[in-house]
Design an enzyme around this catalytic site. Structure first.
Site, PDB file in Angstrom:
ATOM      1  N   GLY A  64      -5.237   7.811   5.709  1.00 21.90           N
ATOM      2  CA  GLY A  64      -4.338   8.801   6.302  1.00 21.90           C
ATOM      3  C   GLY A  64      -3.111   9.018   5.430  1.00 21.90           C
ATOM      4  CG  ASP A 120       0.060  -0.145   9.445  1.00 24.36           C
ATOM      5  OD1 ASP A 120      -0.290   0.722  10.271  1.00 24.36           O
ATOM      6  OD2 ASP A 120       0.439   0.147   8.289  1.00 24.36           O
ATOM      7  CE  LYS A 137      -2.900   0.541   3.556  1.00 25.28           C
ATOM      8  NZ  LYS A 137      -2.694   1.822   4.274  1.00 25.28           N
TER       9      LYS A 137
HETATM   10  C1  S3P Z   1       2.395   4.660   6.167  1.00 23.24           C
HETATM   11  C2  S3P Z   1       2.921   4.979   7.389  1.00 23.24           C
HETATM   12  C3  S3P Z   1       2.362   4.489   8.671  1.00 23.24           C
HETATM   13  C4  S3P Z   1       1.362   3.352   8.495  1.00 23.24           C
HETATM   14  C5  S3P Z   1       0.453   3.576   7.325  1.00 23.24           C
HETATM   15  C6  S3P Z   1       1.236   3.761   6.037  1.00 23.24           C
HETATM   16  C7  S3P Z   1       3.054   5.189   4.968  1.00 23.24           C
HETATM   17  O1  S3P Z   1       1.753   5.585   9.313  1.00 23.24           O
HETATM   18  O2  S3P Z   1       0.587   3.179   9.660  1.00 23.24           O
HETATM   19  O3  S3P Z   1      -0.432   2.463   7.164  1.00 23.24           O
HETATM   20  O4  S3P Z   1       2.783   4.682   3.852  1.00 23.24           O
HETATM   21  O5  S3P Z   1       3.858   6.116   5.094  1.00 23.24           O
HETATM   22  P1  S3P Z   1       2.628   6.559  10.265  1.00 23.24           P
HETATM   23  O6  S3P Z   1       3.851   6.848   9.532  1.00 23.24           O
HETATM   24  O7  S3P Z   1       1.828   7.793  10.505  1.00 23.24           O
HETATM   25  O8  S3P Z   1       2.848   5.759  11.500  1.00 23.24           O
END
Ligand code: S3P
Length: 444
Positions: free
Chosen positions: A100, A325, A27
């Site tokens: 997010g 995650d 992802k």
């Molecule tokens: C991600 C970073 C993580 C992770 C998210 C994907 C990314 O979040 O939890 O599913 O692709 O940069 P955080 O960096 O805010 O912990």
């Protein structure tokens, strides 16, 4: 799938999982392929892209900002970029759904270009903190109008004359690091992020491959990552490797169900993402990594996983960013282990798609598992699971998938109130799991 009706699911006891499988593309790399392609010069081609809702929303956002994004029948995504200064104000709202990563990275990408964009998301995303990115992006020169608490819906006014900053991350977040570095792409001079605790490094690796002027070095106070902006990126061909965070569900399923022996091919093994594999092996999990190789600048390998008797361990706080995650499914594995598993450094779990610490604890309790917790820790008493409980997923895909895995080895079936969000990250989760012998089905 925000706005659609809930899809309750249940999973039943299973034995002898077998199969050779591949999980969808990573992802993090999928979002970045679309975003970096959108600001590169030329046509970026991505195969193996995760076609989950989160990533599809990012593709739509990049299109709305002026890039051409097209998927051809052979499954390849083609992205015609507009250059680092070429993004334009979108006509309508940018809807990031549940993601997010989508919204925070896109805010960074847009922040140093004088465009106006209103960003929205579903109920889960609208509860999540955005101040962690808007604060540094304001220093660069962007402005934001936000809903209460700095949350979505939010309107970004990109900077006319962006200024480079040096920003020390106050939270261990690859999303925040990436937002600042992406803002640096269209900022004159050198933008620096200081990362006291290492987080996933896909942004740095991929930007380098796209030809960005980016370098990092480790100093006493952490990693310093510096990018010199206003240099064009060159389009790339990307083969997205399998997502270790999706593989996690099949791995734990095979470990906790008797007589299982599965292989998962082509899983990304970037060391900023493999904390769960390390942890499960420490717990006694029979996990073999085969055919380690490099593909597209990332280490990948095939995993062979056989049912194992797990034992509880202490999972150190410093490992959290490399498996952030994976705690919901680790908590499920821990509930079948012998003894107590103690996990620390979990404060960031409070601000994921749900308050994952609270959601995990409630789901475990509903299924007869004893837990203890504090603001940033969770202890799970193993020994098996009675099951029979209903788990509230709070629009969180990983809570839904983790507890469906739990039902495979609990005495009674486990129900989840809504599996619709699984489509955000792992659209073929149910067919892939059932294909190796699981029994996950709609709740009648
Ligand atoms: C991600 C970073 C993580 C992770 C998210 C994907 C990314 O979040 O939890 O599913 O692709 O940069 P955080 O960096 O805010 O912990």
């Amino acid at each position: 799938m925000h706005g659609s009706s809930p899809a309750p699911l249940r999973s039943h006891h299973a034995n002898g999982l077998k199969g050779i499988l591949r999980v969808p593309g990573d992802k993090s790399i999928s979002h970045r392929s679309l975003m970096f392609g959108a600001v590169a010069v030329g046509e970026t081609r991505a195969s193996g892209l995760l076609e989950g809702e989160d990533v599809v929303n990012t593709a739509k956002a990049m299109q709305a900002l002026g890039a051409k994004v097209e998927r051809t029948a052979d499954g390849i995504w083609h992205i015609q970029g507009v250059g680092v200064s070429g993004l334009m104000s979108p006509k309508g709202d940018l809807d990031f759904g549940n993601s997010g990563t989508g919204v925070r990275l896109a805010l960074g990408l847009m922040a140093s270009t004088p465009l106006i964009a209103r960003c929205i998301g579903d109920a889960s995303l609208s509860r999540r903190p955005m101040g962690r990115v808007t604060v540094p992006l304001c220093e660069i020169g962007a402005r934001f109008e936000t809903a209460e608490g700095g949350r979505l819906p939010l309107t970004l006014h990109g900077a006319k004359d962006a200024v480079p900053i040096t920003y020390k991350l106050p939270v261990a977040s690859a999303q925040v690091k990436s937002a600042v570095l992406l803002a640096g792409l269209n900022t004159p001079g050198r933008t620096t992020v200081i990362e006291p605790v290492a987080t996933r490094d896909h942004t740095e690796r991929m930007l380098k491959a796209f030809g960005a002027d980016i370098a990092s070095e480790t100093r006493d106070d952490g990693r310093h990552i510096a990018i010199t902006g206003q240099r064009e990126l060159k389009a790339q061909t990307i083969d997205v490797p399998g997502d270790p965070s999706s593989a996690a569900f099949a791995m734990v399923a095979a470990l906790i169900t008797e007589g299982s022996d599965i292989s998962i091919e082509n899983v990304m093994l970037n060391e900023t993402r493999t904390g769960l594999i390390t942890t499960l092996i420490e717990m006694g999990g029979d996990i073999a990594i085969e055919k380690r190789r490099l593909a597209g600048g990332e280490e990948v390998g095939d995993l062979r996983i056989r049912s194992s008797r797990l034992k509880g361990i202490k999972v150190p706080a410093k490992r959290a960013p490399s498996m952030i995650d994976e705690y919901p499914v680790l908590a499920v594995a821990a509930s079948f282990a012998e003894g107590i598993t103690h996990m620390e450094g979990l404060d960031e779990l409070r601000v994921k798609e749900s308050d994952r610490l609270a959601a995990v604890e409630a789901g475990l309790a509903a299924n007869g598992v004893t837990t203890g917790s504090g603001p940033d820790w969770l202890a799970v008493e193993g020994g098996g699971v009675s099951g029979g409980g209903l788990v509230e997923t709070h629009l969180d895909h990983r809570i839904a998938m983790a507890f469906l895995v739990m039902g495979l080895a609990s005495l009674k079936a486990v129900r989840v109130d809504d599996g619709a969000m699984i489509a955000t990250s792992f659209p073929n989760f149910i067919s892939l799991m059932n294909g190796m012998g699981c029994r996950i089905e709609p709740e009648r």
